[in-house]
Write an enzyme that holds these catalytic residues in place. Structure first.
Site: not given
Length: 230
Positions: A71, A114
């Site tokens: 993360c 992304n």
């Protein structure tokens, strides 16, 4: 992957001022540090890098030696500049309501992203591209058009810090970002839980310290960070 600046953790729990300073030096040098939050919280140790330092090799290191969820924690102001919500507040679904977390009042999860230059987004190279771009964006959010650079959903999980960091919340999101701030680095760090490959459970602190010693990394308890930055 080993680091050279975090040698000789002082004492059994690594609480010396010199150890804390070595942790900051490690982050500045692009090396990871280990931070255990608290036994009465998640009770987990996270492997933490500054986002700028997450090469494809670092992603592989996180996958293989930590094993949890990779993360990127962003400072609250940065997340607000990019209009990033808390995930539970953005999703209109019954499962997003009425959380009963045993370790905190709320989750820090935001969106998954992304970089638009990636392909599937999951490879080490793709995730490194996304993470490093997030680090660059956090350094100067005013010059980043977030939706033009990133797409949702993706393979990098974003975490949104509490506005006042450790004054409001003592999770790995805030602990990592507080260390970055103390190291004069932009507010973007990667956190990944360390799991025990034998049991599948969180790596216990004694084993996390042993790993840190073997690889010459700094290990910190959350209370060390809180005491130094209080």
């Amino acid at each position: 992957m080993t680091g050279g600046r975090a040698s000789a953790n002082a004492g059994a729990d690594g609480r010396s001022p010199a150890t804390f300073e070595r942790a900051l030096e490690s982050l500045r040098a692009g090396e990871p540090v280990l931070v255990h939050d608290a036994a009465d919280r998640e009770g987990e140790t996270d492997l933490i890098y500054h986002a700028d330092a997450v090469t494809p090799e670092a992603v592989a290191h996180l996958r293989n030696d930590a094993g949890g969820l990779v993360c990127v924690a962003l400072g609250h102001g940065v997340a607000e500049a990019f209009d990033l919500p808390f995930y539970a507040e953005a999703v209109d679904h019954p499962a997003a309501a009425d959380h009963e977390l045993g370790y905190d009042e709320r989750s820090s999860f935001s969106l998954t992203v992304n970089h638009r230059d990636t392909y599937t987004g999951i490879t080490d190279a793709d995730r490194s591209r996304t993470i490093q771009a997030l680090g660059e964006a956090a350094a100067d959010p005013a010059t980043t058009e977030f939706a033009s650079e990133f797409r949702v959903p993706g393979h990098v999980h974003l975490l949104k810090a509490a506005p006042e960091l450790l004054d409001q919340r003592e999770g790995h999101t805030e602990l990592g970002l507080a260390l970055a701030d103390a190291a004069d680095l932009p507010p973007a760090v990667v956190v990944c839980e360390m799991l025990d490959e034998r049991t599948g459970e969180a790596l216990v602190p004694a084993d996390a310290r042993g790993y840190a010693d073997r690889h010459d990394y700094v290990y910190l308890e959350g209370r060390d960070v809180l005491e130094r930055l209080d």
